[in-house]
Design a protein around this motif. Structure first.
Motif, PDB file in Angstrom:
ATOM      1  N   ASP A   1       0.839  -1.192   0.000  1.00  0.00           N
ATOM      2  CA  ASP A   1       0.000   0.000   0.000  1.00  0.00           C
ATOM      3  C   ASP A   1       0.875   1.244   0.000  1.00  0.00           C
ATOM      4  O   ASP A   1       1.845   1.322   0.767  1.00  0.00           O
ATOM      5  CB  ASP A   1      -0.926   0.006   1.208  1.00  0.00           C
ATOM      6  CG  ASP A   1      -2.088   0.974   1.025  1.00  0.00           C
ATOM      7  OD1 ASP A   1      -3.211   0.510   0.770  1.00  0.00           O
ATOM      8  OD2 ASP A   1      -1.863   2.207   1.111  1.00  0.00           O
ATOM      9  N   PRO A   2       0.559   2.227  -0.835  1.00  0.00           N
ATOM     10  CA  PRO A   2       1.403   3.423  -0.899  1.00  0.00           C
ATOM     11  C   PRO A   2       1.264   4.342   0.304  1.00  0.00           C
ATOM     12  O   PRO A   2       2.087   5.245   0.486  1.00  0.00           O
ATOM     13  CB  PRO A   2       0.910   4.123  -2.172  1.00  0.00           C
ATOM     14  CG  PRO A   2      -0.503   3.666  -2.340  1.00  0.00           C
ATOM     15  CD  PRO A   2      -0.531   2.255  -1.838  1.00  0.00           C
ATOM     16  N   ASP A   3       0.226   4.125   1.123  1.00  0.00           N
ATOM     17  CA  ASP A   3      -0.014   5.025   2.248  1.00  0.00           C
ATOM     18  C   ASP A   3       0.665   4.492   3.505  1.00  0.00           C
ATOM     19  O   ASP A   3       0.396   3.373   3.944  1.00  0.00           O
ATOM     20  CB  ASP A   3      -1.525   5.146   2.496  1.00  0.00           C
ATOM     21  CG  ASP A   3      -1.827   6.088   3.640  1.00  0.00           C
ATOM     22  OD1 ASP A   3      -1.558   7.291   3.516  1.00  0.00           O
ATOM     23  OD2 ASP A   3      -2.310   5.599   4.688  1.00  0.00           O
ATOM     24  N   PRO A   4       1.532   5.286   4.146  1.00  0.00           N
ATOM     25  CA  PRO A   4       2.233   4.796   5.341  1.00  0.00           C
ATOM     26  C   PRO A   4       1.309   4.518   6.516  1.00  0.00           C
ATOM     27  O   PRO A   4       1.604   3.652   7.350  1.00  0.00           O
ATOM     28  CB  PRO A   4       3.226   5.918   5.660  1.00  0.00           C
ATOM     29  CG  PRO A   4       2.704   7.121   4.957  1.00  0.00           C
ATOM     30  CD  PRO A   4       1.992   6.628   3.748  1.00  0.00           C
ATOM     31  N   VAL A   5       0.186   5.230   6.609  1.00  0.00           N
ATOM     32  CA  VAL A   5      -0.752   4.973   7.699  1.00  0.00           C
ATOM     33  C   VAL A   5      -1.414   3.607   7.518  1.00  0.00           C
ATOM     34  O   VAL A   5      -1.617   2.861   8.482  1.00  0.00           O
ATOM     35  CB  VAL A   5      -1.816   6.086   7.788  1.00  0.00           C
ATOM     36  CG1 VAL A   5      -2.847   5.764   8.872  1.00  0.00           C
ATOM     37  CG2 VAL A   5      -1.159   7.431   8.077  1.00  0.00           C
ATOM     38  N   VAL A   6      -1.735   3.265   6.277  1.00  0.00           N
ATOM     39  CA  VAL A   6      -2.287   1.938   6.007  1.00  0.00           C
ATOM     40  C   VAL A   6      -1.261   0.870   6.367  1.00  0.00           C
ATOM     41  O   VAL A   6      -1.595  -0.142   6.991  1.00  0.00           O
ATOM     42  CB  VAL A   6      -2.719   1.802   4.527  1.00  0.00           C
ATOM     43  CG1 VAL A   6      -3.152   0.364   4.226  1.00  0.00           C
ATOM     44  CG2 VAL A   6      -3.866   2.753   4.218  1.00  0.00           C
ATOM     45  N   GLN A   7      -0.015   1.092   6.000  1.00  0.00           N
ATOM     46  CA  GLN A   7       1.031   0.124   6.342  1.00  0.00           C
ATOM     47  C   GLN A   7       1.126  -0.062   7.857  1.00  0.00           C
ATOM     48  O   GLN A   7       1.190  -1.192   8.359  1.00  0.00           O
ATOM     49  CB  GLN A   7       2.382   0.592   5.791  1.00  0.00           C
ATOM     50  CG  GLN A   7       2.494   0.554   4.279  1.00  0.00           C
ATOM     51  CD  GLN A   7       3.895   0.916   3.804  1.00  0.00           C
ATOM     52  OE1 GLN A   7       4.866   0.726   4.511  1.00  0.00           O
ATOM     53  NE2 GLN A   7       3.988   1.430   2.590  1.00  0.00           N
ATOM     54  N   GLY A   8       1.136   1.048   8.591  1.00  0.00           N
ATOM     55  CA  GLY A   8       1.234   0.953  10.038  1.00  0.00           C
ATOM     56  C   GLY A   8       0.021   0.286  10.662  1.00  0.00           C
ATOM     57  O   GLY A   8       0.153  -0.529  11.588  1.00  0.00           O
ATOM     58  N   SER A   9      -1.164   0.600  10.161  1.00  0.00           N
ATOM     59  CA  SER A   9      -2.378  -0.023  10.695  1.00  0.00           C
ATOM     60  C   SER A   9      -2.425  -1.501  10.352  1.00  0.00           C
ATOM     61  O   SER A   9      -2.892  -2.319  11.159  1.00  0.00           O
ATOM     62  CB  SER A   9      -3.619   0.692  10.140  1.00  0.00           C
ATOM     63  OG  SER A   9      -3.643   2.048  10.550  1.00  0.00           O
ATOM     64  N   ALA A  10      -1.931  -1.857   9.173  1.00  0.00           N
ATOM     65  CA  ALA A  10      -1.913  -3.270   8.775  1.00  0.00           C
ATOM     66  C   ALA A  10      -0.993  -4.074   9.685  1.00  0.00           C
ATOM     67  O   ALA A  10      -1.346  -5.176  10.128  1.00  0.00           O
ATOM     68  CB  ALA A  10      -1.474  -3.404   7.319  1.00  0.00           C
ATOM     69  N   VAL A  11       0.172  -3.545   9.985  1.00  0.00           N
ATOM     70  CA  VAL A  11       1.087  -4.299  10.851  1.00  0.00           C
ATOM     71  C   VAL A  11       0.552  -4.349  12.278  1.00  0.00           C
ATOM     72  O   VAL A  11       0.769  -5.336  13.002  1.00  0.00           O
ATOM     73  CB  VAL A  11       2.510  -3.707  10.793  1.00  0.00           C
ATOM     74  CG1 VAL A  11       2.686  -2.540  11.742  1.00  0.00           C
ATOM     75  CG2 VAL A  11       3.551  -4.774  11.100  1.00  0.00           C
TER      76      VAL A  11
END
Length: 299
Positions: free
Chosen positions: A117-127
């Motif tokens: 995902d290009p969005d860092p917030v999505v990456q952080g929420s996913a992890v």
């Protein structure tokens, strides 16, 4: 009227305008207050997922809490939204909602969102959602650590999640500390601190001691740093002093800094000895700082 919020059931779009979203959110809020579970049929779930794109934060929270109450039945729709919804707001909220449900079935999609995902917030929420699942997430987190295309942010997120999960699954973390991959050993050693301090885990202590002589310098350096965080100078200082003579500068620096953090006054002679032999100016500076700090504490 604001732009309609949309999702789909079997490819058919589900849309909520602002008024419909408000009415549905109020209905769901009343159900939750009365202790009733929200409806878990596909159409109702997709409408709630569509509501995750509402521009009003409190509305999104109501839809997320309702989907969390629905539980596992909502996971497929949330995973579709996370993996393919065009709205970054929906993807962020879908990942955060999956954190509430803690369903291992979501792990592959969460991993792909962390990676792609290009969005860092999505990456952080996913992890964060991966960490909430627990031990079953560890193999996927380890994949991120050894993947050659993982970014620095992804590596940091995976390491954080590994430490979080490790507190709940100490056996899996100990296994990771013995991995053939130095990146995994390094992350696992960094995550063992909580187990050693809060669980008095002697097996974890043994792994850290073994890491001090690891063939990989990054692992030795990480182990040296960890010892400085354990507030046990009587145990840690004798293990750190030999690392003052390690062949790699970073390991020597980390050992000196850890002795300083531990207030290991008894190690001042060892630090002086190393300083007399040290040829690298940056290591000399760290050694001198450690000696100065320890001498001031001994005064």
């Amino acid at each position: 009227m604001s732009e309609a919020l949309s999702s789909s059931v079997n490819g058919q779009p589900q849309q909520l305008n602002e008024q419909e979203a408000s009415e549905l959110a109020e209905e769901l809020k009343q159900q939750l207050r009365r202790g009733y579970l929200p409806p878990n049929d596909a159409t109702a779930i997709e409408k709630m997922v569509a509501g995750l794109g509402d521009p009003r934060g409190l509305m999104r929270l109501t839809f997320a809490e309702s989907l969390g109450a629905v539980g596992k039945a909502a996971v497929p729709s949330l995973c579709r939204a996370l993996s393919s919804h065009e709205s970054v707001t929906v993807r962020r909220a879908a990942a955060k909602t999956l954190t509430l449900i803690e369903d291992p079935r979501a792990l592959p999609v969460l991993l792909e969102s962390l990676r792609g995902d290009p969005d860092p917030v999505v990456q952080g929420s996913a992890v964060g959602a991966m960490a909430a699942v627990g031990a079953e997430a560890i193999p996927l987190l380890l994949e991120v650590l050894i993947h050659p295309e993982s970014t620095a942010m992804q590596l940091g997120l995976a390491s954080w999640a590994l430490a979080f999960v490790g507190a709940r699954a100490p056996e899996a973390l100990r296994d990771a500390a013995a991995s053939q991959h130095p990146e995994i050993r390094c992350a696992a050693i960094a995550a063992l601190g909580d187990q050693i301090q809060s669980l008095a885990d002697n097996a974890a202590k043994d792994l850290v001691l073994g890491a001090l002589s690891d063939i990989d310098a990054d692992v030795r350096a990480e182990a040296a740093t960890l010892l400085g965080k354990l507030h046990d100078p009587d145990w840690a200082a004798p293990q750190l002093e030999p690392l003052l003579h390690d062949s790699v500068e970073q390991v020597r620096k980390n050992a000196a800094l850890s002795l300083m953090k531990l207030r290991a006054i008894a190690s001042i002679p060892a630090l002086h000895k190393r300083l007399q032999q040290e040829n690298h100016t940056d290591v000399q500076s760290v050694l001198a700082l450690a000696i100065s700090q320890l001498n001031s504490q001994d005064a």
